[in-house]
Design a protein around this motif. Structure first.
Motif, PDB file in Angstrom:
ATOM      1  N   VAL A   1       0.855  -1.185   0.000  1.00  0.00           N
ATOM      2  CA  VAL A   1       0.000   0.000   0.000  1.00  0.00           C
ATOM      3  C   VAL A   1       0.890   1.234   0.000  1.00  0.00           C
ATOM      4  O   VAL A   1       1.677   1.453   0.928  1.00  0.00           O
ATOM      5  CB  VAL A   1      -0.934   0.010   1.224  1.00  0.00           C
ATOM      6  N   VAL A   2       0.774   2.034  -1.057  1.00  0.00           N
ATOM      7  CA  VAL A   2       1.622   3.211  -1.241  1.00  0.00           C
ATOM      8  C   VAL A   2       0.796   4.462  -0.960  1.00  0.00           C
ATOM      9  O   VAL A   2      -0.260   4.668  -1.582  1.00  0.00           O
ATOM     10  CB  VAL A   2       2.195   3.263  -2.677  1.00  0.00           C
ATOM     11  N   ASN A   3       1.263   5.262  -0.022  1.00  0.00           N
ATOM     12  CA  ASN A   3       0.648   6.548   0.280  1.00  0.00           C
ATOM     13  C   ASN A   3       1.769   7.573   0.465  1.00  0.00           C
ATOM     14  O   ASN A   3       2.245   7.807   1.569  1.00  0.00           O
ATOM     15  CB  ASN A   3      -0.214   6.471   1.544  1.00  0.00           C
ATOM     16  N   LEU A   4       2.202   8.148  -0.638  1.00  0.00           N
ATOM     17  CA  LEU A   4       3.289   9.123  -0.649  1.00  0.00           C
ATOM     18  C   LEU A   4       2.792  10.398  -1.320  1.00  0.00           C
ATOM     19  O   LEU A   4       2.521  10.395  -2.537  1.00  0.00           O
ATOM     20  CB  LEU A   4       4.514   8.579  -1.397  1.00  0.00           C
ATOM     21  N   GLU A   5       2.651  11.455  -0.514  1.00  0.00           N
ATOM     22  CA  GLU A   5       2.136  12.715  -1.047  1.00  0.00           C
ATOM     23  C   GLU A   5       0.749  12.463  -1.658  1.00  0.00           C
ATOM     24  O   GLU A   5      -0.127  11.899  -1.017  1.00  0.00           O
ATOM     25  CB  GLU A   5       3.110  13.309  -2.066  1.00  0.00           C
ATOM     26  N   HIS A   6       0.554  12.862  -2.920  1.00  0.00           N
ATOM     27  CA  HIS A   6      -0.738  12.657  -3.565  1.00  0.00           C
ATOM     28  C   HIS A   6      -0.827  11.306  -4.267  1.00  0.00           C
ATOM     29  O   HIS A   6      -1.889  10.942  -4.782  1.00  0.00           O
ATOM     30  CB  HIS A   6      -0.969  13.761  -4.605  1.00  0.00           C
ATOM     31  N   ILE A   7       0.265  10.551  -4.281  1.00  0.00           N
ATOM     32  CA  ILE A   7       0.280   9.246  -4.932  1.00  0.00           C
ATOM     33  C   ILE A   7      -0.290   8.206  -3.969  1.00  0.00           C
ATOM     34  O   ILE A   7       0.270   7.967  -2.900  1.00  0.00           O
ATOM     35  CB  ILE A   7       1.707   8.856  -5.365  1.00  0.00           C
ATOM     36  N   LYS A   8      -1.398   7.600  -4.375  1.00  0.00           N
ATOM     37  CA  LYS A   8      -2.049   6.562  -3.571  1.00  0.00           C
ATOM     38  C   LYS A   8      -2.334   5.382  -4.493  1.00  0.00           C
ATOM     39  O   LYS A   8      -2.971   5.551  -5.538  1.00  0.00           O
ATOM     40  CB  LYS A   8      -3.340   7.069  -2.942  1.00  0.00           C
ATOM     41  N   ALA A   9      -1.848   4.205  -4.090  1.00  0.00           N
ATOM     42  CA  ALA A   9      -2.030   3.022  -4.931  1.00  0.00           C
ATOM     43  C   ALA A   9      -1.901   1.768  -4.095  1.00  0.00           C
ATOM     44  O   ALA A   9      -1.259   1.766  -3.035  1.00  0.00           O
ATOM     45  CB  ALA A   9      -1.007   3.009  -6.073  1.00  0.00           C
ATOM     46  N   ILE A  10      -2.524   0.704  -4.590  1.00  0.00           N
ATOM     47  CA  ILE A  10      -2.404  -0.626  -3.993  1.00  0.00           C
ATOM     48  C   ILE A  10      -1.749  -1.519  -5.041  1.00  0.00           C
ATOM     49  O   ILE A  10      -2.324  -1.755  -6.112  1.00  0.00           O
ATOM     50  CB  ILE A  10      -3.772  -1.189  -3.583  1.00  0.00           C
ATOM     51  N   VAL A  11      -0.564  -1.994  -4.752  1.00  0.00           N
ATOM     52  CA  VAL A  11       0.217  -2.779  -5.700  1.00  0.00           C
ATOM     53  C   VAL A  11       0.197  -4.238  -5.249  1.00  0.00           C
ATOM     54  O   VAL A  11       0.557  -4.545  -4.107  1.00  0.00           O
ATOM     55  CB  VAL A  11       1.668  -2.270  -5.774  1.00  0.00           C
ATOM     56  N   THR A  12      -0.231  -5.120  -6.137  1.00  0.00           N
ATOM     57  CA  THR A  12      -0.189  -6.555  -5.884  1.00  0.00           C
ATOM     58  C   THR A  12       0.747  -7.200  -6.896  1.00  0.00           C
ATOM     59  O   THR A  12       1.384  -6.518  -7.699  1.00  0.00           O
ATOM     60  CB  THR A  12      -1.598  -7.168  -5.985  1.00  0.00           C
ATOM     61  N   ALA A  13       0.826  -8.510  -6.849  1.00  0.00           N
ATOM     62  CA  ALA A  13       1.710  -9.222  -7.775  1.00  0.00           C
ATOM     63  C   ALA A  13       1.159  -9.253  -9.189  1.00  0.00           C
ATOM     64  O   ALA A  13       1.890  -9.589 -10.118  1.00  0.00           O
ATOM     65  CB  ALA A  13       1.943 -10.643  -7.281  1.00  0.00           C
ATOM     66  N   ASN A  14      -0.106  -8.896  -9.362  1.00  0.00           N
ATOM     67  CA  ASN A  14      -0.735  -9.036 -10.673  1.00  0.00           C
ATOM     68  C   ASN A  14      -1.411  -7.767 -11.180  1.00  0.00           C
ATOM     69  O   ASN A  14      -1.761  -7.700 -12.347  1.00  0.00           O
ATOM     70  CB  ASN A  14      -1.780 -10.161 -10.636  1.00  0.00           C
ATOM     71  N   GLU A  15      -1.599  -6.767 -10.326  1.00  0.00           N
ATOM     72  CA  GLU A  15      -2.297  -5.564 -10.772  1.00  0.00           C
ATOM     73  C   GLU A  15      -2.016  -4.409  -9.829  1.00  0.00           C
ATOM     74  O   GLU A  15      -1.503  -4.588  -8.719  1.00  0.00           O
ATOM     75  CB  GLU A  15      -3.807  -5.815 -10.851  1.00  0.00           C
TER      76      GLU A  15
ATOM     77  N   ALA B   1       5.870  -1.244 -10.763  1.00  0.00           N
ATOM     78  CA  ALA B   1       4.799  -0.330 -10.348  1.00  0.00           C
ATOM     79  C   ALA B   1       5.264   0.574  -9.217  1.00  0.00           C
ATOM     80  O   ALA B   1       4.966   1.777  -9.193  1.00  0.00           O
ATOM     81  CB  ALA B   1       3.567  -1.119  -9.930  1.00  0.00           C
ATOM     82  N   LEU B   2       6.008  -0.003  -8.262  1.00  0.00           N
ATOM     83  CA  LEU B   2       6.529   0.807  -7.160  1.00  0.00           C
ATOM     84  C   LEU B   2       7.495   1.864  -7.662  1.00  0.00           C
ATOM     85  O   LEU B   2       7.512   2.994  -7.159  1.00  0.00           O
ATOM     86  CB  LEU B   2       7.211  -0.105  -6.142  1.00  0.00           C
ATOM     87  N   GLU B   3       8.280   1.519  -8.657  1.00  0.00           N
ATOM     88  CA  GLU B   3       9.218   2.499  -9.224  1.00  0.00           C
ATOM     89  C   GLU B   3       8.485   3.673  -9.844  1.00  0.00           C
ATOM     90  O   GLU B   3       8.906   4.824  -9.723  1.00  0.00           O
ATOM     91  CB  GLU B   3      10.091   1.818 -10.269  1.00  0.00           C
ATOM     92  N   ILE B   4       7.375   3.399 -10.506  1.00  0.00           N
ATOM     93  CA  ILE B   4       6.582   4.485 -11.097  1.00  0.00           C
ATOM     94  C   ILE B   4       6.022   5.384  -9.999  1.00  0.00           C
ATOM     95  O   ILE B   4       6.005   6.618 -10.133  1.00  0.00           O
ATOM     96  CB  ILE B   4       5.453   3.896 -11.960  1.00  0.00           C
ATOM     97  N   CYS B   5       5.581   4.794  -8.893  1.00  0.00           N
ATOM     98  CA  CYS B   5       5.081   5.593  -7.767  1.00  0.00           C
ATOM     99  C   CYS B   5       6.177   6.483  -7.198  1.00  0.00           C
ATOM    100  O   CYS B   5       5.975   7.688  -6.983  1.00  0.00           O
ATOM    101  CB  CYS B   5       4.532   4.675  -6.677  1.00  0.00           C
ATOM    102  N   LEU B   6       7.350   5.900  -6.959  1.00  0.00           N
ATOM    103  CA  LEU B   6       8.460   6.678  -6.393  1.00  0.00           C
ATOM    104  C   LEU B   6       8.921   7.761  -7.358  1.00  0.00           C
ATOM    105  O   LEU B   6       9.237   8.883  -6.944  1.00  0.00           O
ATOM    106  CB  LEU B   6       9.618   5.738  -6.052  1.00  0.00           C
ATOM    107  N   GLU B   7       8.942   7.416  -8.638  1.00  0.00           N
ATOM    108  CA  GLU B   7       9.367   8.401  -9.637  1.00  0.00           C
ATOM    109  C   GLU B   7       8.400   9.575  -9.691  1.00  0.00           C
ATOM    110  O   GLU B   7       8.820  10.742  -9.791  1.00  0.00           O
ATOM    111  CB  GLU B   7       9.463   7.728 -11.001  1.00  0.00           C
TER     112      GLU B   7
END
Length: 408
Positions: A82-96, A168-174
Motif C-alpha cells: 500500500v503506497v501513500n506518498l504525497e498525492h500518490i495513492k495506490a495498492i500494488v499486488t503481484a498481478n495488478e 509499479a513501485l518504481e513508477i510511484c516513487l518516480e
C-alpha cells in the motif's frame, strides 16, 4: 381512517430497501486497474471488493482514500504493498495496480505513467516469453549440447526484468520525486529573487512576500523529510524489503503446492483468499521467504539519493533565507542605532535650550536689579550670553559622549 392506516402500513416497508440501496452504492468509487499483462480499465469497486482482491484490511484501505489525510507511508502486507506518498495513492499486488480517484488532476501525470509504462511492461513480458520459447525450441535432430548452449546464450543476452510490483513501485516513487522536485524548483525560482530584492530594499511588501515563501519552504521541507524517513526506514530493514517480493511469494506458494498451478496468474483467485483455508494460511506463514533484496534495495536507494538531493536544495534555500534574515536584522539594528543617536542629539539639544530659557526667564523677572536700570541693551547682552553659553555647553557634552563612545 382505515384507508390512512392501510397506506401507512404499505409505505413503511419501502424505507429499509431504499436505505439499503443507498448504503450499497455509498462505498463504491472509480478505480484505475492496470493488470500485469498491461490491460487498463476503469472499474466501479466497493470497499469489500477491493479488500478481497488485494488482501488488505479496512485500515489499510483508509490509508489510500483521497478524502482522508494520512502521513506518508509504504505499508508492506502479505499480498500487497500500500503506497501513500504525497498525492500518490495506490495498492500494488503481484498481478495488478489499483489506483483510487484516477480522474484527480493531481494524479494525471501518475496515471499516464502507469498506463504507458506498465502497458509496455506487459508487452515486454509477452515478447520475452515468445523469444524464450523460440530460443528454447530446437529441432529433434539437434544435439543436447547445442540446445544447452542456445539457452545459456539467451540468458546472457537478456537480463532478468524487475518483477511487476517493483516496476509499479518504481513508477510511484518516480512520480513522487518528480512532483517534489518540481515544487522545489518553482519555490527556488520565486525565493531567490525575492530574497535579493529584500536585501536591496527593506520594505513591508518585500517582507510579506518573503514571509509567505518561508512558510511554503517549511511546509515543503517537512513533506520531503517524511518521504525521506519512510525510504530510510525501508532501507534499514531487510525483512520489510523481503516482504515486498510479492511475485516470489506467489511462486513459492505455487512451488509448495499451496496454490494450484493454473491459478498462478489469476490475481483475483490468489488474493481473494476464498480458496485458502486456515491450514493453508498457517503454512503460508511458516514459509521461509528469503529473497535477494538487492533489487529493491537498489531501487529504493536510487530514489533515496534523489530525495536527499531535493532535501539538500531545500536546506541550501533555508540557509539563504536565514542569512538574509540575519542581514535584515543587522540593517534594522543599525537603523535603530541611528535613531537612538539622533534621539540622544535631540534630547541633549532640548536640554540645553531649556537651560537657556530658564536662565533668561530668571533674568527677566519683574524685580529691581541694576541690570535693568539703564536701556535694554544690557538685557540683550545677557540673552545673547546665555544662548552662546548653552551652545558651547552642548558642544562640550557631545564631545564628552563621543569620548565615552556612546555614538559608536
Amino acid at each position: 381512517m382505515a384507508d390512512r392506516i392501510e397506506l401507512t402500513r404499505i409505505s413503511i416497508p419501502l424505507l429499509p430497501s431504499q436505505s439499503q440501496a443507498k448504503r450499497k452504492g455509498a462505498g463504491a468509487r472509480t478505480w484505475l486497474v492496470v493488470s500485469k499483462s498491461g490491460k487498463i480499465s476503469f472499474e466501479e469497486l466497493g470497499k469489500n471488493t477491493v479488500m478481497r482482491r488485494s488482501g488488505i484490511t479496512a485500515h489499510d484501505l483508509r490509508v489510500v482514500e483521497p478524502e482522508l489525510s494520512y502521513p506518508s507511508a509504504v505499508l508492506r502486507r502479505e499480498s500487497a504493498v500500500v503506497v501513500n506518498l504525497e498525492h500518490i495513492k495506490a495498492i500494488v499486488t503481484a498481478n495488478e495496480v489499483l489506483v483510487p480517484n484516477p480522474r484527480d488532476p493531481r494524479m494525471a501525470s501518475f496515471v499516464y505513467d502507469l498506463e504507458s509504462k506498465l502497458s509496455d511492461f506487459g508487452a515486454t513480458i509477452t515478447s520475452d516469453k515468445a523469444m524464450e520459447q523460440s530460443l528454447t525450441y530446437m529441432p529433434p535432430e539437434a544435439s543436447g549440447s547445442n540446445r544447452k548452449a542456445s539457452n545459456g546464450e539467451s540468458k546472457r543476452m537478456k537480463p532478468k526484468p524487475l518483477p511487476f510490483e517493483f516496476r509499479a513501485l518504481e513508477i510511484c516513487l518516480e512520480s513522487v520525486c518528480k512532483s517534489l522536485e518540481s515544487e522545489t524548483s518553482t519555490l527556488e525560482e520565486e525565493a531567490y529573487p525575492a530574497l535579493d530584492q529584500l536585501s536591496a530594499k527593506t520594505k513591508t511588501k518585500n517582507l510579506k512576500r518573503v514571509r509567505v515563501i518561508k512558510g511554503r519552504l517549511v511546509a515543503l521541507t517537512g513533506r520531503v523529510q517524511k518521504v525521506r524517513n519512510e525510504f530510510e526506514h525501508l532501507l534499514d530493514d531487510d525483512t520489510d524489503m523481503a516482504q515486498m517480493y510479492l511475485t516470489d511469494k506467489l511462486a513459492t506458494l505455487q512451488t509448495e503446492g499451496l496454490v494450484p498451478e493454473d491459478e498462478i496468474d489469476d490475481a483475483y483467485a490468489f488474493l481473494s483468499g476464498d480458496h485458502i483455508n486456515e491450514e493453508t494460511s498457517s503454512k503460508c506463514s511458516t514459509i521461509d521467504l528469503k529473497p535477494n533484496v538487492e533489487e529493491v534495495e537498489m531501487l529504493l536507494g536510487a530514489y533515496f539519493v534523489e530525495i536527499e538531493g531535493i532535501l539538500s536544495k531545500l536546506s541550501t534555500l533555508q540557509e539563504y533565507v536565514d542569512n538574509t534574515e540575519d542581514y535584515i536584522n543587522i540593517v534594522l539594528d543599525d537603523k535603530q542605532n541611528q535613531l537612538l543617536r539622533m534621539g540622544l542629539f535631540i534630547s541633549t539639544a532640548s536640554f540645553m535650550v531649556t537651560l537657556a530659557v530658564v536662565a533668561i526667564g530668571f533674568l527677566s523677572i519683574n524685580i529691581h536689579i541694576d541690570l535693568f536700570d539703564g536701556t535694554y541693551n544690557q538685557w540683550y547682552a545677557a540673552f545673547g550670553g546665555c544662548s552662546v553659553g548653552s551652545v558651547v555647553l552642548y558642544i562640550i557634552v557631545i564631545l564628552v559622549f563621543k569620548w565615552l563612545r556612546l555614538f559608536g
